[in-house]
Design an enzyme around this catalytic site. Structure first.
Site, PDB file in Angstrom:
ATOM      1  N   ARG A 133       0.822  -1.206   0.000  1.00  0.00           N
ATOM      2  CA  ARG A 133       0.000   0.000   0.000  1.00  0.00           C
ATOM      3  C   ARG A 133       0.850   1.246   0.000  1.00  0.00           C
ATOM      4  O   ARG A 133       1.930   1.269   0.599  1.00  0.00           O
ATOM      5  CB  ARG A 133      -0.787   0.113   1.310  1.00  0.00           C
ATOM      6  CG  ARG A 133      -1.935  -0.772   1.486  1.00  0.00           C
ATOM      7  CD  ARG A 133      -2.323  -0.677   2.969  1.00  0.00           C
ATOM      8  NE  ARG A 133      -3.058  -1.854   3.343  1.00  0.00           N
ATOM      9  CZ  ARG A 133      -4.375  -1.952   3.211  1.00  0.00           C
ATOM     10  NH1 ARG A 133      -5.091  -0.943   2.763  1.00  0.00           N
ATOM     11  NH2 ARG A 133      -4.974  -3.060   3.539  1.00  0.00           N
ATOM     12  N   ASP A 166       6.751  -3.870  10.316  1.00  0.00           N
ATOM     13  CA  ASP A 166       5.284  -3.860  10.478  1.00  0.00           C
ATOM     14  C   ASP A 166       4.837  -4.117  11.915  1.00  0.00           C
ATOM     15  O   ASP A 166       3.825  -3.569  12.368  1.00  0.00           O
ATOM     16  CB  ASP A 166       4.600  -4.841   9.506  1.00  0.00           C
ATOM     17  CG  ASP A 166       5.129  -6.270   9.580  1.00  0.00           C
ATOM     18  OD1 ASP A 166       6.127  -6.501  10.303  1.00  0.00           O
ATOM     19  OD2 ASP A 166       4.569  -7.153   8.892  1.00  0.00           O
ATOM     20  N   SER A 213       8.537  -4.811   5.965  1.00  0.00           N
ATOM     21  CA  SER A 213       8.315  -5.931   6.892  1.00  0.00           C
ATOM     22  C   SER A 213       9.304  -7.067   6.693  1.00  0.00           C
ATOM     23  O   SER A 213       8.917  -8.209   6.406  1.00  0.00           O
ATOM     24  CB  SER A 213       6.886  -6.446   6.746  1.00  0.00           C
ATOM     25  OG  SER A 213       5.996  -5.376   6.838  1.00  0.00           O
TER      26      SER A 213
HETATM   27  C1  BG6 Z   1      -1.271  -5.149   7.556  1.00  0.00           C
HETATM   28  C2  BG6 Z   1      -0.186  -4.181   7.915  1.00  0.00           C
HETATM   29  O1  BG6 Z   1      -2.493  -4.759   8.120  1.00  0.00           O
HETATM   30  O2  BG6 Z   1      -0.915  -6.435   8.040  1.00  0.00           O
HETATM   31  C3  BG6 Z   1       1.095  -4.658   7.294  1.00  0.00           C
HETATM   32  O3  BG6 Z   1      -0.520  -2.898   7.485  1.00  0.00           O
HETATM   33  C4  BG6 Z   1       1.421  -6.028   7.757  1.00  0.00           C
HETATM   34  O4  BG6 Z   1       2.131  -3.790   7.654  1.00  0.00           O
HETATM   35  C5  BG6 Z   1       0.279  -6.936   7.487  1.00  0.00           C
HETATM   36  O5  BG6 Z   1       2.588  -6.501   7.146  1.00  0.00           O
HETATM   37  C6  BG6 Z   1       0.537  -8.294   8.024  1.00  0.00           C
HETATM   38  O6  BG6 Z   1      -0.470  -9.178   7.654  1.00  0.00           O
HETATM   39  P1  BG6 Z   1      -0.453 -10.004   6.317  1.00  0.00           P
HETATM   40  O7  BG6 Z   1      -1.393 -11.077   6.593  1.00  0.00           O
HETATM   41  O8  BG6 Z   1      -0.939  -9.070   5.261  1.00  0.00           O
HETATM   42  O9  BG6 Z   1       0.925 -10.480   6.093  1.00  0.00           O
HETATM   43  C1  GLC Z   2       8.652 -11.823   8.508  1.00  0.00           C
HETATM   44  C2  GLC Z   2       9.609 -10.678   8.505  1.00  0.00           C
HETATM   45  C3  GLC Z   2       9.295  -9.757   9.655  1.00  0.00           C
HETATM   46  C4  GLC Z   2       7.870  -9.354   9.623  1.00  0.00           C
HETATM   47  C5  GLC Z   2       6.985 -10.574   9.620  1.00  0.00           C
HETATM   48  C6  GLC Z   2       5.524 -10.225   9.551  1.00  0.00           C
HETATM   49  O1  GLC Z   2       8.897 -12.576   9.627  1.00  0.00           O
HETATM   50  O2  GLC Z   2      10.923 -11.157   8.606  1.00  0.00           O
HETATM   51  O3  GLC Z   2      10.115  -8.616   9.589  1.00  0.00           O
HETATM   52  O4  GLC Z   2       7.582  -8.561  10.736  1.00  0.00           O
HETATM   53  O5  GLC Z   2       7.323 -11.370   8.528  1.00  0.00           O
HETATM   54  O6  GLC Z   2       5.191  -9.553   8.389  1.00  0.00           O
END
Ligand code: BG6
Ligand code: GLC
Ligand code: BG6
Ligand code: GLC
Length: 917
Positions: free
Chosen positions: A539, A656, A602
Site C-alpha cells: 500500500r 510492520d 516488513s
Molecule cells: C497489515 C499491515 O495490516 O498487516 C502490514 O498494514 C502487515 O504492515 C500486514 O505486514 C501483516 O499481515 P499479512 O497477513 O498481510 O501479512
Molecule cells: C517476517 C519478517 C518480519 C515481519 C513478519 C511479519 O517474519 O521477517 O520482519 O515482521 O514477517 O510480516
C-alpha cells in the site's frame, strides 16, 4: 365314469359356493390393482415425507439412514463375529471373508433361545443375556484370545448418526424389554460385554436385517440394491441418493435407507383398507396403534388374523355349523406355519382338516374349503400390500436413476416368504404387474443377513484402520502442555541471546533495535506519506495527523507486486515501488508535493538510526537480488532519484510489528508489544535500554524487533517439527531459515496442510489415492481458504465446494479429513505463537520485578484476523503459559501505516529540533 364326473361336478360346485361365500365375507380384504396402485402412490408420498428434514419428525415411515454407503465390492476380508437378533431365531456367528472374495465366505453359527421373560423383561438383563450367549460362543470356539470386530444385526428401528451407534426408536414384533427405548443399543451391548473380562470385541456396525439381507445378496449379485424381509416382521431397505437424504450431510453417492415400512399407516393413512379383524388384532398386540402395515402382512400376525376371521365366521354361522372351540377362542392358536400348511397344493385340504381337528373343531368338507380360502385371501392380501410398497421403492429407484427401464435385484428373506408355498410367486407377479417398466430379479438370501452384516463390518473395520493412520499423522501436531512450556522457555533463552553482545552474533532471534524510543503521546501532527511493503498487500498511504483530538485521516491505495518483481532484481523492485508512489501522488492530486515519508518494510533490517536499515535477509515470498546487506532506505532514495520526478524525505524505516504497536499505542498507551500473525510471523516490544547491549545508553526504553520467525533455525525446536515441516522448508525460498515462522504463519500453514494431504493420499487415505496436479501445486491453500474451511458455520458441503474450487475433487469423507488436517495445523500454529508471546510477556514482567503485569498487545495479520479459531487459541495459550500476566489483545484496525506515520512525525520533530540546536 358318470359317477366320477358327477363327483367332480359336485365338488367344483361346492368349492365355488364356499369360495363365493368367503369372498363375499372378506370383500374388504381383496384388493384390486386399482387400490394397489393407490397404496403405491401413498407409500411414495410417505417415503418423501420420511426423507425430508422438516417432515421426518411427523412421518410414520421413518426412512432411517443406515450409514451403509456402498454394496460389497469383493475386496472385503477378515474374520468377524456376528449377532443376529430380532427375527424368529437368535444366532451368534463367526464369519470368515477371504481376500479372494466371492466364493469364499465361511460361517459357523449357533442358535440360542430367546425366552419371553428375557425379551419382555428388563433391558439390562436382555443385553446381559445376549452378551452371555456371545461369550459362550467365543469360549466354545476358542476365540477368547482374539480381538474380533463384531457386526450386530438388530432387527428393530434404530436412529443412527453413525454406523456403530443406534438409538432404539421403539420395540416391534415380540420384543418389549424395559428401559431400552431411546438408548444406544451398541453402547448397551458393549457395556454388557465388559462383564466378560477375558473377552474383547469391537462392535463396529449396527445393521438392520433388511440391510444385512441386501448386502448378503449384493455380495453375489452387485445389482442388488433393495432388501426385503417378510418374516416375523416386514420391512425393506434400498439405496437412496445422498442428495435426497436431508438428515445426513453430504450429497454424493448413495446411502442405504431402512424404510421401516412396517409403520406405514400408523398415522391413519391406511384406515380405508383396514378391516375389523386388523383392528381387533392390533388391540390385542404388544404395541397397539403401531406397525399397522406390518400387522396386515407379516408372519407374526397372519395366523392370528386367520383365527379372528374363522371365529367371526363361526359366530355368524358361516363355518362349523356355528360351533366354536376353546382353542379357536385362544389367541395365537393358529400360526403362520399353519396358514402355509393349509395352502399347500396337494396336501392343503388334508392339512386344513388336521389343523382344524387339532383345534377341537369338527369341520365338514365345505368348512375345510372355506377355511383354506380364508388363508388364501389373508396371505394374498399380505403379498399384495408388500408388492405395492416394493413397487413404490422400485419406482423411486428408477426415477432417481432417470431411467426409462430399471433392471435391478431385490434381496429377499424371512420365514413367510421362504416357507409359504405360494407367497413368492404371487408377490413377484403383482410387483411385475404394478411396475411393468422394471425388470426385477428376486434373490433369496440363503445365508440370512449375517454374511451381509459381515461385509458392512469389514468395510467399517477398514475405515477404522484408516482412521488410525490419519490420527497418527494428526497426533504429530498435538503438542502437550510440557512441550509448549519447553517452547516458551527456549524462546526466552533466544531472546536473551539476541540482546547480549557476546551471544548476539550467533543468535537466531536477532532482537533488532528499532530506534523507536517511546509511544505516541498525542502531540504528533502533520501530513505524511507511508509505504507498507511486505504483507499480503503493498500500500501507499497519505496520513494526516491532527494533534490534540488524536484524529488521523488516511487515504490509501493497494498496488500489486508481481511475482517476477518480488523475485527479480533489487533495482526493478524499488523502481516499481517508486512507480506506485508516483501513481498514488497523481491519484491524490499531490504531484510534486514534498512530504516526509515513513517506510514500513516488513523484513529484518539492522538499524543504526531511525532512517537507515540494512536488509539482513529476505523472508516470506521476496527474493529480489542485490538487496541483502544493503540499506533499503538508500535503495529507495536512489530509485526516486533515478525517476527524477519528485523528491521525498524518507524519515523512518519501520517494521510492520513496530507500526502495528504504534497504531494501537495511539489508542491505548498500555500497548507495548506488537504482533503480526499474517503472511509472516513476528513480534516487537518495548525493552529496557540497559538490556540492549548493542546500543549505547542505559536509560529509557527502545522498541526491539525480535524477528522471532527465525527461532528454531539452530535446531532447538526440531523435536516438535514434523516431516511435513521439513518438506515445506525444503520447498521454500529460504530453506533452513525462519523455522518458527514456517510453523506459525499464513504463508506456510497451507503448505503444511498440502504436504499432509499429499502424504495421506499416497497412503490411500484421501482422494481415492490419486494425487492430482492441483495438489502438487505450491501455494493453493491460501490463509483465506484455510480460514473458510475451518469455519464452524460451514456445512460439509460447502467445505467440499471450496475444495472443488481449489481443483480438489473430494468426497464428503475427504472433506472431513481435510478440515481436520487444517484444524490440527492451525491449532499448533496458534499454540506455538502463544508460547512465543508468553516468553515475551513473562520476560517483561520479570525484568520489571512485577508480581502481576498488565499489558496490551497490538495485533495485525490476516491469519489472526480471518481465521475462526487462531486468535482464541493464541490467547488461551498465553493465559495458560504466562498466568501472572494479564494480556489484552488489541486488533489493529488501520494497519501499520498509521503507526509508521506517527513514528515519522516524532522522528521529523526530533530531526528539526536537532537542526535548530
Ligand atoms: C497489515 C499491515 O495490516 O498487516 C502490514 O498494514 C502487515 O504492515 C500486514 O505486514 C501483516 O499481515 P499479512 O497477513 O498481510 O501479512
Ligand atoms: C517476517 C519478517 C518480519 C515481519 C513478519 C511479519 O517474519 O521477517 O520482519 O515482521 O514477517 O510480516
Ligand atoms: C433371517 C435373518 O434369515 O431372517 C435375520 O438372518 C432376519 O436377520 C430373519 O431377521 C427374518 O425372518 P424371520 O422370519 O426369522 O423373522
Ligand atoms: C420389524 C422391525 C424392522 C425389521 C423387520 C423385519 O418391522 O421394526 O426393523 O427389519 O421387523 O425383521
Amino acid at each position: 365314469m358318470f359317477a366320477v364326473h358327477l363327483m367332480a361336478f359336485y365338488f367344483t360346485k361346492l368349492k365355488e359356493d364356499q369360495i363365493k361365500k368367503v369372498d363375499r365375507f372378506l370383500y374388504h380384504m381383496r384388493l384390486s390393482d386399482e387400490t394397489l396402485v393407490d397404496i403405491m402412490a401413498r407409500f411414495q408420498a410417505e417415503m418423501e415425507k420420511g426423507l425430508g428434514k422438516d417432515t421426518n419428525p411427523t412421518a410414520s415411515v421413518k426412512m432411517l439412514p443406515t450409514f451403509v454407503r456402498a454394496i460389497p465390492d469383493g475386496s472385503e476380508n477378515g474374520e468377524f463375529l456376528s449377532l443376529d437378533l430380532g427375527g424368529s431365531k437368535f444366532r451368534v456367528l463367526k464369519v470368515q471373508v477371504s481376500e479372494e472374495g466371492k466364493q469364499n465366505v465361511q460361517m459357523e453359527s449357533q442358535f440360542y433361545p430367546t425366552p419371553n421373560e428375557i425379551i419382555r423383561g428388563n433391558g439390562t438383563e436382555l443385553f446381559d443375556y445376549v452378551a452371555d450367549c456371545l461369550a459362550d460362543f467365543m469360549r466354545s470356539r476358542d476365540l477368547t484370545h482374539k480381538k474380533l470386530p463384531l457386526g450386530f444385526t438388530f432387527s428393530f428401528p434404530c436412529r443412527q448418526t453413525k454406523l456403530e451407534e443406534g438409538f432404539l426408536l421403539s420395540w416391534t414384533k415380540k420384543f418389549k424389554a424395559r428401559g431400552v427405548q431411546d438408548t444406544d443399543v451398541v453402547g448397551r451391548l458393549a457395556n454388557a460385554m465388559k462383564k466378560h473380562k477375558d473377552l474383547d470385541v469391537d462392535i463396529l456396525a449396527l445393521v438392520n436385517d433388511t440391510v444385512g439381507t441386501m448386502m448378503t445378496c449384493a455380495y453375489d449379485d452387485p445389482s442388488c440394491e433393495v432388501g426385503v424381509i417378510i418374516g416375523t416382521g416386514t420391512n425393506a431397505c434400498y439405496m437412496e441418493d445422498m442428495s435426497n437424504i436431508d438428515l445426513v450431510e453430504g450429497d454424493e453417492g448413495r446411502m442405504c435407507i431402512n424404510t421401516e415400512w412396517g409403520a406405514f399407516g400408523d398415522d391413519g393413512a391406511l384406515e380405508d383398507i383396514r378391516t375389523e379383524f386388523d383392528r381387533e388384532l392390533d388391540l390385542g398386540s404388544l404395541n397397539p396403534g403401531k406397525q399397522l402395515f406390518e400387522k396386515m402382512i407379516s408372519g407374526l400376525y397372519m395366523g392370528e388374523l386367520v383365527r379372528l376371521i374363522l371365529l367371526k365366521m363361526a359366530k355368524v354361522g358361516l363355518l362349523f355349523g356355528g360351533a366354536k372351540s376353546s382353542a379357536l377362542h385362544t389367541k395365537g392358536k393358529i400360526e403362520t406355519q399353519h396358514v402355509a400348511a393349509m395352502e399347500k397344493y396337494k396336501e392343503g385340504l388334508a392339512n386344513t382338516r388336521e389343523i382344524l381337528v387339532n383345534l377341537g373343531l369338527d369341520p365338514s368338507e365345505s368348512d375345510c374349503i372355506a377355511v383354506q380360502h380364508v388363508c388364501t385371501i389373508v396371505s394374498f392380501r399380505s403379498a399384495n400390500l408388500c408388492a405395492a410398497a416394493l413397487a413404490a421403492i422400485l419406482t423411486r429407484l428408477r426415477e432417481n436413476k432417470k431411467q426409462a427401464r430399471l433392471r435391478t435385484t431385490v434381496g429377499m428373506d424371512g420365514t413367510l416368504y421362504k416357507t409359504h408355498p405360494q407367497y413368492p410367486k404371487r408377490l413377484h407377479k403383482v410387483v411385475r404387474r404394478l411396475v411393468p417398466n422394471c425388470d426385477v430379479r428376486f434373490l433369496l438370501s440363503e445365508s440370512g443377513s449375517t454374511k451381509g452384516a459381515a461385509m458392512v463390518t469389514a468395510v467399517a473395520s477398514r475405515v477404522q484402520a484408516q482412521r488410525k493412520q490419519i490420527d497418527k499423522v494428526l497426533a504429530l501436531f498435538q503438542l502437550t502442555r510440557e512441550q509448549l512450556m519447553g517452547v516458551r522457555d527456549k524462546m526466552r533463552t533466544e531472546l536473551e541471546y539476541g540482546l547480549k553482545k557476546e551471544t548476539h552474533a550467533l543468535a537466531t532471534v536477532k532482537m533488532l533495535p528499532t530506534y523507536v524510543y517511546g509511544m505516541p503521546d498525542g502531540t504528533e501532527k502533520g501530513k505524511f506519506l507511508a509505504l507498507d511493503l511486505g504483507g499480503t498487500n503493498f500500500r501507499v498511504l497519505l496520513v494526516k495527523i491532527r494533534s490534540g483530538r488524536r484524529s488521523v485521516r488516511m487515504y490509501n491505495k493497494i498496488f500489486a507486486i508481481p511475482l517476477e518483481i518480488m523475485q527479480g532484481t533489487g533495482e526493478e523492485l524499488f523502481d516499481h515501488i517508486v512507480q506506485c508512489i508516483a501513481d498514488f501522488l497523481d491519484y491524490m492530486g499531490l504531484k510534486g508535493a514534498q512530504l516526509p515519508l515513513g517506510f514500513t518494510f516488513s523484513f529484518p533490517c539492522r538499524q543504526t538510526c531511525i532512517d537507515k536499515g540494512t536488509l539482513v535477509g529476505w523472508t516470506k515470498g521476496f527474493k529480489a537480488t542485490d538487496c541483502e546487506g544493503e540499506d533499503v532506505v538508500d535503495m529507495l532514495r536512489e530509485a526516486i532519484r533515478r525517476r527524477n520526478e519528485f523528491d521525498l524525505d524518507i524519515v523512518a524505516i519501520v517494521n510492520d510489528t513496530v507500526g502495528t504497536m504504534m497504531t494501537c499505542g495511539y489508542e491505548d498507551p498500555n500497548c507495548e508489544i506488537g504482533l503480526i500473525a499474517g503472511t509472516g510471523s513476528n513480534a516487537c516490544y518495548m525493552e529496557e535500554m540497559r538490556n540492549i547491549e548493542l546500543v549505547e545508553g542505559d536509560t529509557g526504553r527502545m522498541c526491539i524487533n525480535t524477528e522471532w520467525g527465525a527461532f528454531g533455525d539452530n535446531g532447538c525446536i526440531d523435536d516438535i517439527s514434523t516431516q511435513y515441516d521439513k518438506e515445506v522448508d525444503e520447498g521454500s525460498l529460504n530453506s533452513g531459515k525462519q523455522r518458527y515462522e514456517k510453523m506459525t504463519s499464513g504463508m506456510y500453514l497451507g503448505e503444511i496442510v498440502r504436504q499432509i494431504l499429499i502424504d495421506l493420499t499416497r497412503q490411500g487415505l484421501l482422494f481415492r489415492g490419486h494425487i492430482s496436479e492441483r495438489l502438487r501445486t505450491r501455494g493453493i491453500f491460501e490463509t483465506k481458504f484455510l480460514s473458510q474451511i475451518e469455519s464452524d458455520r460451514l456445512a460439509l458441503l460447502q467445505v467440499r465446494r471450496i475444495l472443488q474450487q481449489l481443483g480438489l475433487d473430494s468426497t464428503c469423507e475427504d472433506s472431513i479429513v481435510v478440515k481436520e488436517v487444517c484444524g490440527a495445523v492451525s491449532r499448533r500454529a496458534a499454540q506455538l505463537c502463544g508460547a512465543g508471546m508468553a516468553a515475551i510477556v513473562e520476560k517483561r514482567r520479570q525484568d520489571q520485578g512485577l508480581k502481576h503485569f498488565k499489558v496490551t498487545v497490538g495485533v495485525d495479520g490476516t491469519l489472526y484476523k480471518l481465521h475462526p479459531h487462531f486468535s482464541r487459541i493464541l490467547q488461551e495459550t498465553v493465559k495458560d503459559l504466562a498466568p501472572q500476566c494479564d494480556v489484552t489483545f488489541m486488533l489493529s484496525e488501520d494497519g501499520s501505516g498509521k503507526g509508521a506515520a506517527l513514528i515519522t512525525a516524532v522522528a521529523k520533530r526530533l530531526q528539526q529540533q536537532g537542526k535548530e540546536n
